[in-house]
Design an enzyme around this catalytic site. Sequence first.
Site, PDB file in Angstrom:
ATOM      1  CE  LYS A  71      56.645  47.868  15.449  1.00 32.47           C
ATOM      2  NZ  LYS A  71      56.239  49.232  16.223  1.00 32.47           N
ATOM      3  CG  ASP A 108      54.283  50.620  20.221  1.00 31.73           C
ATOM      4  OD1 ASP A 108      56.284  50.491  21.374  1.00 31.73           O
ATOM      5  OD2 ASP A 108      54.584  50.343  19.137  1.00 31.73           O
TER       6      ASP A 108
END
Length: 277
Positions: A71, A108
């Site tokens: 990420k 997210d």
Amino acid sequence: MSLTGNAALAGVMGWPISHSRSPRLHGYWLEQYGIDGAYVPLAVAPDRFGDALKGLQAAGFRGVNVTVPHKEAAFRACDTIDPDAKRIGAINTILFGDDGSVQGSNTDAFGFIENIRQTADWPGGVAVVLGAGGAARAICVALIDAGATEIRLINRTKSRAEDLSHEFGNIIRVYDWENRSDAQIDASLLVNSTSLGMTGQPPLDIDLDHLPASAIVNDIVYAPLETPLLAAARKRGNIIVDGLGMLLHQARPGFEAWFGTAPAVTDALRNFVLEPK
Ligand code: ATR
């Protein structure tokens, strides 16, 4: 699944990747909507991330999801980064633009709040967040945008919570891990973003005596689906929201960008993703 030469391609890069439920999730939607496309698991070693990303783009993929441990590397590899990804400091969704650009975003925070909204109407106010890892960062972003007046951040390692409070400002107040019960006074939302309570992990030891009965309780752990925290909250009458929905909702923007259809999160999808592989 039957693909033509025009099939739209996407996937998820991680290391390891075999545990990922994303191929099953996107595969369900592709079939449900009759889309000529595929979404594949991509086991990419940490030192091959850059090569793999370029290779996928060269091979005509529409984009990819990115998971642990890539990420942060993804953050460095993107030409453009959306505001949420900048605030969270990580990227989980990449779109290859028609102009050759690599466009990074983080879904997210969206997934977290959409999951809450599918079950409950959170009025804002005081939120208590346990944990200060990557998930907590996205949750803080979502809560700030959704009307939190105060976020009480509580982490075993206090310095990680303090780092977040320095980044996000006064809206975050750091409490000691030992005070996690008292911190619930006047809260309208309690979120567990630690790994405690997950199958194979120690239980989350917390009492809910100070939590208002009207508060929503959410656990981002989804294995088991009803964690001991959620079971205790349900027993005392709180609205509970399990963690599976965050996984499902965070996948929506990527699917729409790559495959051109806005997908729905339904009970049938939940059951399908939960079934043993
Ligand atoms: P994620 O990206 O999913 O948030 P992470 O960054 O590894 O994962 O964060 C895991 C969280 O669970 C952290 O807040 C961690 O606390 P520390 O920062 O103190 O490590 C928390 N956690 C994990 N095991 C724990 C335990 N036994 N007791 C308390 N907190 C724990």
